[in-house]
Design a protein around this motif. Structure first.
Motif, PDB file in Angstrom:
ATOM      1  N   ASP A 108       1.363  22.163  -4.288  1.00 36.05           N
ATOM      2  CA  ASP A 108       1.995  22.661  -5.574  1.00 36.05           C
ATOM      3  C   ASP A 108       1.267  23.186  -6.593  1.00 36.05           C
ATOM      4  OD1 ASP A 108       4.349  21.920  -4.327  1.00 36.05           O
ATOM      5  OD2 ASP A 108       4.540  19.897  -5.091  1.00 36.05           O
ATOM      6  N   ASP A 109      -0.023  22.777  -6.745  1.00 35.88           N
ATOM      7  CA  ASP A 109      -0.819  23.001  -7.828  1.00 35.88           C
ATOM      8  C   ASP A 109      -1.657  24.423  -7.556  1.00 35.88           C
ATOM      9  OD1 ASP A 109      -2.873  22.323  -5.870  1.00 35.88           O
ATOM     10  OD2 ASP A 109      -3.771  20.769  -7.235  1.00 35.88           O
ATOM     11  N   GLY A 110      -1.208  24.954  -6.297  1.00 36.84           N
ATOM     12  CA  GLY A 110      -1.969  26.441  -5.936  1.00 36.84           C
ATOM     13  C   GLY A 110      -3.186  26.151  -5.005  1.00 36.84           C
ATOM     14  N   SER A 111      -3.765  24.925  -4.921  1.00 43.66           N
ATOM     15  CA  SER A 111      -4.695  24.712  -3.985  1.00 43.66           C
ATOM     16  C   SER A 111      -4.240  24.612  -2.568  1.00 43.66           C
ATOM     17  CB  SER A 111      -5.454  23.270  -4.362  1.00 43.66           C
ATOM     18  OG  SER A 111      -4.675  22.020  -4.146  1.00 43.66           O
ATOM     19  N   PHE A 112      -5.136  24.366  -1.416  1.00 42.28           N
ATOM     20  CA  PHE A 112      -4.844  24.370  -0.170  1.00 42.28           C
ATOM     21  C   PHE A 112      -5.328  23.385   0.289  1.00 42.28           C
ATOM     22  CE2 PHE A 112      -4.888  28.712  -1.111  1.00 42.28           C
ATOM     23  CZ  PHE A 112      -3.443  29.335  -0.634  1.00 42.28           C
ATOM     24  N   SER A 113      -4.609  22.489   1.556  1.00 47.65           N
ATOM     25  CA  SER A 113      -4.893  21.324   2.039  1.00 47.65           C
ATOM     26  C   SER A 113      -5.189  21.786   3.838  1.00 47.65           C
ATOM     27  CB  SER A 113      -4.303  20.275   1.931  1.00 47.65           C
ATOM     28  OG  SER A 113      -4.144  19.570   0.950  1.00 47.65           O
ATOM     29  N   PRO A 114      -5.973  21.251   4.589  1.00 49.15           N
ATOM     30  CA  PRO A 114      -5.816  21.731   5.869  1.00 49.15           C
ATOM     31  C   PRO A 114      -4.302  21.433   6.531  1.00 49.15           C
ATOM     32  CG  PRO A 114      -7.595  19.989   5.467  1.00 49.15           C
ATOM     33  CD  PRO A 114      -6.880  20.225   4.397  1.00 49.15           C
TER      34      PRO A 114
END
Length: 175
Positions: A108-114
Motif C-alpha cells: 500500500d505504501d508503494g514499496s514491494f515485497s517478495p
C-alpha cells in the motif's frame, strides 16, 4: 545481475567477465562472488575462455550472418516471433515487468515485497511451448525407433486440444 548461471547466456558470461575486468565493485559482494564463481565453473566445465568468443563478437553474435529472428523465420512462422520468443525470452532472462508480474507484491505504501507463491500456468506460455516442442519430440522419437502409433496419436490429440484452447483464448480476449 543474473544470479543463476543456468540462465546466463555466453554473451552474459562475457559481459560479467568484462565488468569484472573493469573493476566493478559488485564482485566484492557475496552475490557478485557467487555469480563470478558460477560463471567460471560453467565456462571451465564447457572448456571455454573469454577469448573463445572473438569470432561470435566479430560477427555480432550472428550465425552464418543471420540474426536469431532470421533463423526463427526459417524454422517457424515469423509472425509467431513477437508473441513467443519475446515472452519466452523474458521469462528466461527476466525483466522488471516480469519481476513485477510474478515475483513482487506491491504494498500500500508503494514499496514491494517478495511474492514467493507459484502462479497458475498461463496459456500464452504453455501453448507456444507445446507447439515448438511436440514436433521435435516426434522427430526424436522416430530417430530412436520409439514412434509407436498410439503415442503419435496422443501427440496429435495434444496438438488439436492445444490449438482449440488457444483459439478459444484468442476469441475471448480479442480486441
Amino acid at each position: 545481475m543474473l544470479d543463476d548461471y543456468r540462465k546466463c547466456s555466453y554473451k552474459d558470461r562475457l559481459r560479467i567477465l568484462r565488468d569484472l575486468e573493469k573493476g566493478s565493485r559488485f564482485f566484492e559482494t557475496k552475490a557478485g562472488k557467487r555469480l563470478l564463481k558460477s560463471v567460471r565453473e560453467k565456462m571451465e566445465l564447457e572448456n571455454l575462455t573469454a577469448a573463445d568468443f572473438e569470432t561470435q563478437k566479430k560477427n555480432r553474435w550472428r550465425i552464418q550472418g543471420k540474426t536469431f529472428y532470421d533463423i526463427f523465420a526459417v524454422v517457424q512462422n515469423e509472425q509467431l516471433y513477437a508473441c513467443t520468443y519475446g515472452m519466452m525470452s523474458e521469462s528466461i532472462h527476466g525483466s522488471w515487468n516480469e519481476s513485477m508480474d510474478f515475483c513482487l507484491l506491491r504494498n500500500d505504501d508503494g514499496s514491494f515485497s517478495p511474492f514467493p507463491f507459484s502462479h497458475p500456468a498461463d496459456i500464452r506460455y504453455v501453448s507456444p511451448t507445446l507447439r515448438f516442442t511436440n514436433e521435435p519430440f516426434r522427430l526424436w522419437r522416430k530417430r530412436i525407433g520409439a514412434d509407436d502409433k498410439f503415442l503419435l496419436e496422443v501427440l496429435d490429440w495434444v496438438d488439436r486440444v492445444n490449438i482449440a484452447l488457444f483459439r478459444k483464448f484468442d476469441e475471448i480476449y480479442d480486441g
